[in-house]
Write a protein that holds these residues in place. Structure first.
Motif, short mmCIF file in Angstrom:
data_model
loop_
_atom_site.label_atom_id
_atom_site.label_comp_id
_atom_site.label_asym_id
_atom_site.label_seq_id
_atom_site.Cartn_x
_atom_site.Cartn_y
_atom_site.Cartn_z
N HIS B 136 84.00 17.27 -15.96
CA HIS B 136 83.16 18.26 -15.28
C HIS B 136 83.25 19.62 -15.95
O HIS B 136 82.25 20.29 -16.17
N ARG B 139 81.43 19.67 -19.29
CA ARG B 139 79.97 19.70 -19.16
C ARG B 139 79.47 21.12 -18.95
O ARG B 139 78.53 21.57 -19.59
N LEU B 140 80.16 21.86 -18.07
CA LEU B 140 79.71 23.23 -17.79
C LEU B 140 80.06 24.17 -18.94
O LEU B 140 79.56 25.29 -19.00
N ALA C 934 85.56 18.12 -9.70
CA ALA C 934 84.29 18.82 -9.90
C ALA C 934 84.53 20.33 -9.92
O ALA C 934 85.40 20.84 -9.23
N GLN C 935 83.74 21.03 -10.72
CA GLN C 935 83.93 22.47 -10.91
C GLN C 935 83.04 23.26 -9.96
O GLN C 935 81.96 22.81 -9.56
N MET C 946 79.07 28.02 -18.33
CA MET C 946 79.04 28.63 -17.01
C MET C 946 80.41 29.21 -16.65
O MET C 946 81.42 28.77 -17.15
N PRO C 984 77.97 22.18 -9.46
CA PRO C 984 76.90 21.58 -10.28
C PRO C 984 77.33 20.19 -10.78
O PRO C 984 78.40 20.05 -11.35
N MET C 985 76.50 19.22 -10.48
CA MET C 985 76.74 17.86 -10.96
C MET C 985 75.66 17.52 -11.98
O MET C 985 74.66 18.22 -12.09
N PRO C 986 75.83 16.44 -12.73
CA PRO C 986 74.83 16.13 -13.76
C PRO C 986 73.44 15.98 -13.16
O PRO C 986 72.45 16.37 -13.78
#
Lengths: 189, 417, 1009, 103
Positions: B136, B139-140, C934-935, C946, C984-986
């Protein structure tokens, strides 16, 4: 040793047997074990209480005359007392030690450990499959004992006779210990 | 410098290869330089290259105790990836990864960067949580890293054992497709050749025995086996020996140096298509272009400069390799070797100015410095040239060990509960 | 086994030669062809006996190759050998592998066949494939490297094919200790071992060959103590093997010499057997700790470097001699000899005496040692001194050589041969000495490196020490055996004498010779004169490397790959070094010696792994209650080495449903859970509380006996290290619990402080993790379930409130009964001695089940504690979280002057207010369960990269709350409670609200309810 | 695998019975609560990491359980001495001289 009414004491290696032509592997019967810690000042009083002289020399075990109680030197202030439990319970021993009034720590580890008897002419070489210490009679004579390593676990090895070792380990490692020794026993040349 | 190309090879093939030039020169040292880099590994040579190329600083010497590329550059398992958790690390390693992609062309030297994918196996619930946190975050941050289920992992790496009866079954894997490997020697040689071509002096077999400081504490140059060499700025890029060198300038480092071993198998035909790592069982493996399985072992527990380690460390590693890949028990270890890795308390590098004016340090890469080579060299050159860090390395300071602002990727991976 | 018929074992057996028994044969196949060998043959000797010289193809150019050597240094004759499909071994040296009945051998690195190999086109292209060519090309277009060039390079490289089936063989391991380890069982090693053994010290003698004897395999005409040398060796080995203080190991290679005389040996136990017993391991690893080591590893003969020196039929002189004298095989009928060393003459003489034609001995020197020319003349062999071989003919086997005087430029004279044997001299096998970190010295006179300064307690003797002359070797060996015996405590050391006579005595066999390129392979030559056969490194490749600036021998090696093949340069390193030195105009020692590294010869992974496979790879730890959970259908998860019950699905339930049911049942009724894996430490002594005050952030001195408290342990740097409930059993006795994974390191950490920082405290630590099995009984009916079984403890709320501990009896066995809760419900943790755990469990469960309680696993435990905002160290915290971050500031005693972590915790970065803090998160859509890891961001529209504020640490569906819940660490999180943030998820962005960490029973009433 | 003399067991034992425990003779400051950041850095992070003789801690974790100190050369990995925790640093020159004569 008697169990409380209706309560079965289930040994972690219950019913396990292993042997080859040259070596026997047998779970040791349940026993009382006390982890005993004390400084030098306390030793004579504690020895008196258990009826056995706490060994002061490294790598040494002593056994009482009846052969039902022994003490293993594990460290400069640490001993493992093993009693076959025929004459009382852990609590009795702890109480007797407490009565000395000398500074010490006695903790019941009867169920923490279990033991495997490794016997026969190939006993030392089977242990040598996983123990990096020199187990020759010269370096590791009868009644030598040591905490050490067997394969990937910690054990206490005590040579009780030329061809007999007691291997103490924590109960959750006993499956591994037994399996390891069984595998090693296949490789007696 | 004559350009390398297939045409050059054809030409030389016709005339017995007599026309090839030396890849780098071996000049006599000058009495002083604008910048002296101590340590001719990939990071040091790369720093010299970028100083010359990007900052116009060509009066540079790279001083090496042994032979160039002979330290950890030539001793590692060449894994390249950038899927780190924290912004700081992801920024640094991804900068490197971006440079890797064009490095062969930039240097006109085939460093054989091969983006065959780095797959990091996860074996328990806690591992999976940690890996997904990376996925995660990556990805960001714009870093590629994707989650694979066990069957997908097996498809990506067919020799993998994904049996659920394995001691530590594979519960999935994080895959960075842009990750891969490169040819370690070529990286050092390519940078050496390109830097030498721009006038950088590469001085091998020349041990640095002291770092001299002027009356105001600023750096003046280095004492070497070949005499004093003056320098306006000195960059120490000496991996495992950094503590020893920095001590010469009176700077005590938060570093410890450990032996790290690796090994290769005998060469076999292609069997292993990617890089696989497992932190839980402690193993990493790939197959070289020559056909050898390249396997990284762990560090010994004690500090040492001996470049050797114990057999039990290799045993531990091969236990894990054979557990994950049971078909490999009949493969044979051909060669094992050791390097010296310098480890910081937070396992992240130091790429920074030091309290001594004109002295810069690039160290603390631990077991993972190779992958960062171009990025590290690039921002370190920037730091030296400007006497100020690049944005990418501004947090990789020495001060963080005072304030506590660590970049602790290992701690973030935590331990099983 | 086939009927004993002499000729079936090969047309090239020489009547009366060799030591094998003609009647004992073994059948095997080579590339599918059925052949017969004699027992004791190696694959190489058996193939040669059958007239087969073509045994392999080289790595790069796919040149046809025959066997070069009769030993471990073999670079060419590598094969795939199998017993069955799963027992396939690639890259086996034919010169070492013994033939067994039923063996299948296949050549490698060729397609479609060994004789016709398409890959040989590389040979024609070789001008384009010079050393390091790949660094200079394959760069355009960029994408082609991965798609086109690399796959093709990879496919062409490699030698054999890796096994593809799991290995059914077993491997064994053994630690051994001895006074003296002798490596090498030639004359020197045997003599040294004997001398040491006779003094009574413990001795291990190992040798890589099937029989002791070393060079006596090829040397004949030697008598030792009046008998044939090889016979003496066998007798001596037997004599040693009978001694109680001696272990004699054949087929055992000392492959690695590690610190403090720790030497790794691999013994090949079954690779030579037709039908191994099922209990036999394939290999056995010996890890020997020797007080002294004697290295008697001999010397390795070097080949001559000359044009086209690699055709099948060209081999080392000592190899030809071994094949004849030991295996009874003639390597040719017309054998040329090319020598820069006297020992080749002895080979020629032996062959000649066996009736093999020796058309010529070509010697690069002005002349050989004393007596050799006349001996050659007596045998009618022509000797050309100061001559060189400048070319060879033949495709799949050498058919001719071309010789000319050295320095001449004529075309030379062609001589027909069907084999060529050669010797450029002997390289002492100093590999192990060098691995021991000993420093080598250069013997300029004989162009060789010898052992110099020793770094460990070892001695080199015999040929590996450069000692020449058998009698000298024996004397040196006996003396070394005595010396080492005395050094290890032997007092009564008998004087031994071994008398040696040699037909070749007085001829200097182990010295002289040359290193580097010979006639016709000089700097101006375009010929292929191979230095490293397997990797196809030629003399001109070495020169090219130097020309390109590779001035360190390590650079030369890496650039050309010289010495990096499976033989690790045993025959090639000295030549490579000499050519590099010559090209650089330096002496050999100035250019250096490449480092020798373990292993001496390749070692199977299996041998190194030994027993540590399958179930023995890593211990599986099971609690005393494991079988109870198994019986009740638990699915387990791995937590460290432990197997923990994860959840208990009923028929038709998936994990989600099972966990939801377990969660409800615990809160509605009760549940039983195995908490045995949590670490437990008994802390005993008058200073116990004082010690714990230092180890934890909390204050313990004020805790009354019978009460317990949640404790937080930090590292010195202020980050959370572990946590757990600590109960005070008595003034001087605490029962400390740790996390499951933290148990060993917490004890280590505490011992560290106790022993080294606070040694004056009177307190001792004992691990009791496994003494007590722990059944957690949690839920409104918890007390009701256990009360009937408990004796001697008043369990009322008044007598035993939340966070109490009592010692008493349950089901008739001792218990330490904790009232505590990790669920937020009324709860107890029943500690019982582990051997009684199953019995106690069965009694409790019988009653609990009847009351509607459930069993629950770690997953439900996680959900229930998350509903209450209880953290799990390692999940909601990692090594970068302080107690303040985790919302545990209340657990830090304000009064204590010191505890571990007090200083670290006060550093500037650790007291920032915008640090990531533990908070709760609820999704705006209650059905969405966030992904753990998850971020979290404030601005979901920000461009990549981000700004991440934190991440989700725990996330579950909570049936009890009727919605999803999550814990997270968020920058400045506690200030953000009530704010909306984004995950935010894919595929989408999830809106979340920051909340407190407690989702259920915020007032905590249920703890006593 | 190193061979390490345990001063409590009075025997040399194989390395896998031991755990290395970092640099020795770094005393924990008395007034921890008042320690400056600089001092904390020096105590907790800065290490000698010498090439040559180092003073280091080991624990005989799978043996007698005791922590002890050692002097070891990090170039050769040879031990010059091991001694009980709490004892002062031995004199390095004397140790080296002693080893030099006995080797």
């Amino acid at each position: 040793m008697d169990s409380p009414v209706g309560m079965e004491r289930i040994h972690p290696l219950q019913n396990r047997r292993g042997a080859s032509a040259h070596v026997g592997l047998t779970p040791a019967p349940p026993a009382i074990r006390i982890a005993l810690r004390a400084g030098g000042d306390a030793l004579s009083a504690l020895s008196m209480a258990i009826g056995l002289d706490l060994p002061r020399a490294p790598k040494t075990a002593v056994v009482n005359g009846d052969g039902d109680r022994s003490v293993l030197w594990l460290g400069p202030d640490e001993w493992l007392l093993i009693d076959d439990g025929e004459n009382g319970e852990a609590a009795d021993l702890l109480a007797r030690l407490a009565e000395t009034g000398v500074l010490h720590s006695a903790v019941d580890v009867s169920h923490r450990n279990t033991a495997i008897m490794v016997t026969g002419e190939a006993a030392a070489s089977v242990l040598a499959a996983g123990c990096p210490q020199d187990l020759s009679l010269k370096a590791f004579p009868v009644n030598a004992c040591s905490r050490t390593v067997l394969g990937k676990i910690e054990v206490v090895i005590w040579r009780m006779a030329d061809d007999m070792f007691r291997v103490e380990c924590w109960r959750s490692f006993s499956d591994y210990a037994f399996a390891f020794l069984s595998e090693a026993a296949k490789d007696v040349r | 410098m004559r350009k390398y190309s297939v045409f050059a090879i054809a030409r030389e093939a016709m005339r017995g290869h007599n026309g090839w030039e030396k890849q780098w020169s071996s000049p006599e040292p000058r009495s002083s330089y604008d910048v002296v880099i101590v340590g001719a590994g990939g990071h040091g040579l790369g720093t010299a290259y970028y100083l010359a190329r990007e900052h116009g600083i060509r009066n540079v010497a790279v001083i090496e105790k042994g032979w160039l590329g002979g330290g950890n550059t030539g001793r590692n398992t060449t894994i390249i990836r950038s899927n780190y958790l924290y912004d700081e690390s992801a920024g640094l390693y991804n900068h490197a990864l971006n440079l890797w992609q064009d490095l062969s062309q930039e240097l006109n030297y085939n460093v054989m960067y091969s983006a065959r994918g780095v797959m990091m196996l996860q074996h328990n619930v806690h591992d999976v949580q940690s890996a997904k946190r990376h996925v995660h975050s990556n990805r960001l941050n714009g870093v590629d890293n994707e989650w694979l289920e066990p069957e997908e992992a097996k498809a990506f790496c067919p020799p993998l054992n994904i049996s659920q009866s394995a001691r530590y079954p594979v519960m999935g894997a994080a895959l960075q497709r842009r990750g891969g490997v490169a040819r370690h020697d070529a990286v050092a040689w390519g940078y050496a050749r390109a830097a030498s071509d721009m006038g950088v002096h590469i001085i091998q077999n020349c041990e640095v025995t002291g770092i001299r400081r002027g009356p105001n504490g600023e750096v003046k140059g280095v004492d070497t086996a070949r005499g004093f060499i003056g320098a306006k700025k000195v960059g120490v890029v000496a991996a495992g020996h950094t503590s020893v060198l920095m001590d010469m300038a009176g700077v005590h480092m938060p570093l410890e140096s450990f032996p790290l071993q690796a090994l290769v198998s005998e060469p076999v035909k292609p069997i292993f298509p990617c890089v696989v790592m497992s932190n839980t069982v402690h193993a990493y493996i790939s197959q070289s272009d020559k056909g050898e399985l390249v396997i990284g072992a762990g560090t010994d527990q004690y500090t040492s400069y001996s470049q050797t380690g114990g057999l039990h460390i290799i045993q531990h590693t091969l236990d894990a390799i054979c557990e994950m890949f049971p078909i490999f028990t009949r493969m044979k270890m051909l060669r094992s070797w050791g390097g010296i890795v310098d480890v910081t308390p937070d396992r992240s590098p130091i790429l920074a100015k030091t309290p001594v004016k004109g002295l810069y340090v690039n160290c603390g890469w631990g077991t993972g410095g190779f992958k960062a080579t171009p990025g590290s060299a690039h921002v370190f050159a920037h730091t030296i040239a400007n006497d100020a860090p690049h944005k990418i390395n501004e947090n990789f300071t020495l001060e963080r060990f005072r304030t506590g602002r660590l970049i602790d990727e290992a701690a973030a991976a935590a331990v099983a509960h | 086994m086939s009927a004993p018929h002499r000729m079936t074992s090969g047309a090239n057996r020489v009547a009366g030669a060799g030591r094998l028994t003609p009647a004992r044969t073994a059948r095997f196949t080579f590339d599918g062809k059925q052949l017969t060998a004699l027992e004791g043959d190696t694959l190489a000797s058996a193939l040669l006996a059958n007239g087969i010289h073509l045994m392999g193809r080289s790595f790069k150019y796919h040149r046809p190759r025959g066997v070069l050597s009769a030993g471990a240094e073999e670079p060419n004759a590598l094969m795939g050998v199998s017993r069955d499909a799963a027992r396939y071994q690639p890259n086996v040296r034919a010169s070492v592998q013994e033939v067994f009945d039923g063996m299948r051998a296949n050549s490698q690195n060729r397609w479609p066949s060994l004789a016709f190999d398409v890959g040989a086109v590389n040979d024609a292209l070789s001008p384009f494939l010079a050393a390091g060519f790949y660094y200079k090309t394959f760069m355009w277009p960029r994408a082609a490297w991965e798609r086109l060039y690399e796959p093709n390079i990879r496919a062409a490289a490699g030698l054999g094919v890796a096994p593809t089936e799991p290995d059914p063989d077993r491997y064994a391991s053994r630690y051994a200790h001895c006074d003296v380890l002798v490596v090498g069982g030639g004359v020197a090693g045997l003599s040294a071992a004997l001398a040491a053994a006779e003094s009574g010290v413990s001795v291990i003698l190992c040798d890589e060959q099937a029989e002791m004897g070393g060079a006596l395999h090829h040397e004949v005409g030697i008598s030792i103590n009046g008998e044939d040398g090889f016979e003496w060796a066998q007798k001596t080995a037997r004599r040693l093997a009978f001694m109680d203080n001696v272990e004699v190991l054949t087929r055992t290679t000392a492959f690695g010499y590690y610190a403090q005389n720790f030497v790794g040996l691999t013994e090949r136990v079954t690779d030579h057997l037709a039908s191994p017993r099922s209990d036999q391991p394939r290999e056995r690893l010996w890890q020997v700790r020797a007080r002294r080591v004697i290295l008697a590893t001999g010397a390795i003969e070097r080949h001559m470097v000359f044009p086209d020196n690699d055709r099948p039929g060209i081999m080392l002189a000592s190899a030809a001699r071994t094949f004849l004298n030991h295996y009874g095989v003639a390597v040719g009928s017309k054998v040329g000899v090319y020598a820069a060393c006297d020992s080749a003459y002895e080979a020629a003489f032996d062959l000649k005496r066996a009736g093999i034609e020796i058309p010529v001995i070509v010697d690069t020197r002005d002349g050989p040692g004393e007596g050799l020319l006349s001996a050659a003349a007596d045998l009618g062999i022509e000797v050309l001194t100061r001559h060189g071989v400048i070319a060879t003919g033949g495709r799949l086997r050498v058919s001719s050589i071309r010789v000319r005087p050295i320095g001449s430029s004529d075309g030379g004279r062609k001589i027909a041969v069907d084999a060529l044997i050669m010797s450029a001299g002997w390289t002492p096998a100093i590999h192990l000495f060098s691995q021991s970190r000993g420093k080598v010295t250069w013997d300029a006179e004989n162009s060789r490196f010898l052992p110099g300064a020793y770094a460990q307690d070892c001695l080199s003797i015999g040929a590996c020490n450069g000692t020449a002359g058998l009698q000298e070797i024996v004397e040196e060996a006996l003396a070394s055996g005595e010396l080492m015996a005395r050094a290890t405590g032997a007092e009564d050391v008998p004087k031994l004498s071994v008398a040696v006579e040699s037909r070749a005595e007085g001829r200097s066999q182990w010295t002289s010779g040359m290193a580097g390129a010979g006639e016709g392979a000089g700097a101006d030559s375009a010929a292929k004169a191979f230095v490293d056969f397997q990797n196809d490194v030629t003399a001109k490749d070495i020169r090219l490397a130097v020309r390109e600036g590779m001035h360190s021998i390590e650079h030369v090696k890496r650039f050309t790959t010289n010495g990096m093949a499976t033989d690790q340069g045993k025959t090639s390193n000295m030549h490579g070094l000499a050519i590099a030195a010559e090209t650089l105009g330096k002496s050999i020692p100035e250019v250096g010696l490449t480092t020798f590294r373990a292993p001496y010869t390749p070692v199977t992974f299996g041998a190194i792994v030994g027993h540590s496979r399958g179930a023995l790879f890593d211990p599986v730890r099971k609690t005393a209650l494991h079988e109870c959970w198994e019986t009740n259908g638990a699915i387990f998860e791995d937590v460290g080495q432990w197997k923990r019950a994860w959840y208990f699905p009923r028929v038709g339930e998936d994990m989600h449903q099972a966990v939801a049911r377990e969660c409800r049942t615990v809160r509605e009724t009760a549940g039983l859970f195995d908490a045995s894996t949590l670490g437990k430490i008994e802390v005993v002594g008058p200073d116990a509380a004082k010690f714990l005050d230092l180890m934890y952030t909390n204050a313990w001195s004020s805790l009354a006996p019978g009460r317990s408290k949640y404790g937080v342990m930090l590292r010195e740097d202020g980050y959370i290290y572990d946590d757990g409930v600590v109960g005070r059993l008595a003034e001087d006795r605490f029962h400390v619990t740790t996390t499951t994974g933290g148990a060993p390191r917490v004890l280590h950490h505490m011992e560290d402080y106790l022993q080294t920082e606070f040694p004056d405290l009177d307190v001792w630590l004992t691990s009791i993790t496994e003494q007590w099995a722990v059944i957690a009984v949690q839920g409104p009916k918890a007390r009701e379930i256990i009360a009937p079984f408990v004796e001697g403890i008043d369990m009322s709320d008044e007598a035993m409130p939340h966070m109490s501990v009592r010692e008493g009896v349950i089901c008739g066995v001792p218990t330490r009964l904790f009232r505590m809760s990790f669920t937020g419900e009324r709860g107890f943790e029943v500690n019982v001695p582990a051997d009684y755990a199953r019995s106690v469990f069965e009694a409790l469960w019988e009653r609990a089940e009847a009351m509607g309680a459930c069993l629950y696993g770690t997953e439900t435990m996680h959900v229930l504690r998350a509903e209450k905002g209880y953290i799990i160290v390692g999940q909601d915290t990692d090594g970068t979280v302080t107690p303040h971050d985790a919302g545990l500031s209340w657990a830090i005693s304000k009064k204590k002057p010191d505890f571990v972590g007090i200083a670290g915790l006060r550093r500037s970065d650790l007291v920032r207010t915008d640090r990531k803090q533990l908070v709760g998160l609820t999704t705006k859509d209650p059905r969405i369960v966030l992904d753990e890891g998850a971020q979290i961001v404030a601005d979901p529209n920000e461009k990549i990269p981000m700004t991440m504020l934190g991440h989700v640490t725990s996330s579950y569906w909570s049936d009890n709350c009727g919605r999803s819940i999550a814990l997270a660490v968020v920058a400045g999180g506690r200030e953000r409670i009530g704010q909306t943030l984004y995950v935010p998820m894919p595929d989408r962005t999830i809106e979340v609200e920051v909340t407190s960490t407690v989702f259920f029973d915020k007032e905590g009433g249920r703890l006593n309810g | 695998m190193l061979l390490i003399h345990c001063p409590y067991c009075a025997e040399e034992r194989p390395e896998i019975e031991f755990r290395h425990a970092g640099e020795a003779h770094i005393a924990r400051p008395d007034a921890m609560a008042d320690l400056s950041e600089e001092a904390f850095q020096g105590y907790f992070f800065i290490r000698d990491n010498r090439k040559g003789e180092v003073f280091e801690r080991w624990r005989h974790i799978h043996g007698c359980g005791r922590f002890f100190n050692a002097v070891r050369n990090t170039i050769t990995d040879k031990f010059l001495a091991t001694y009980e925790a709490g004892k002062p640093k031995p004199d390095l020159d004397a140790l080296k001289a002693q080893k030099g004569t006995s080797a």
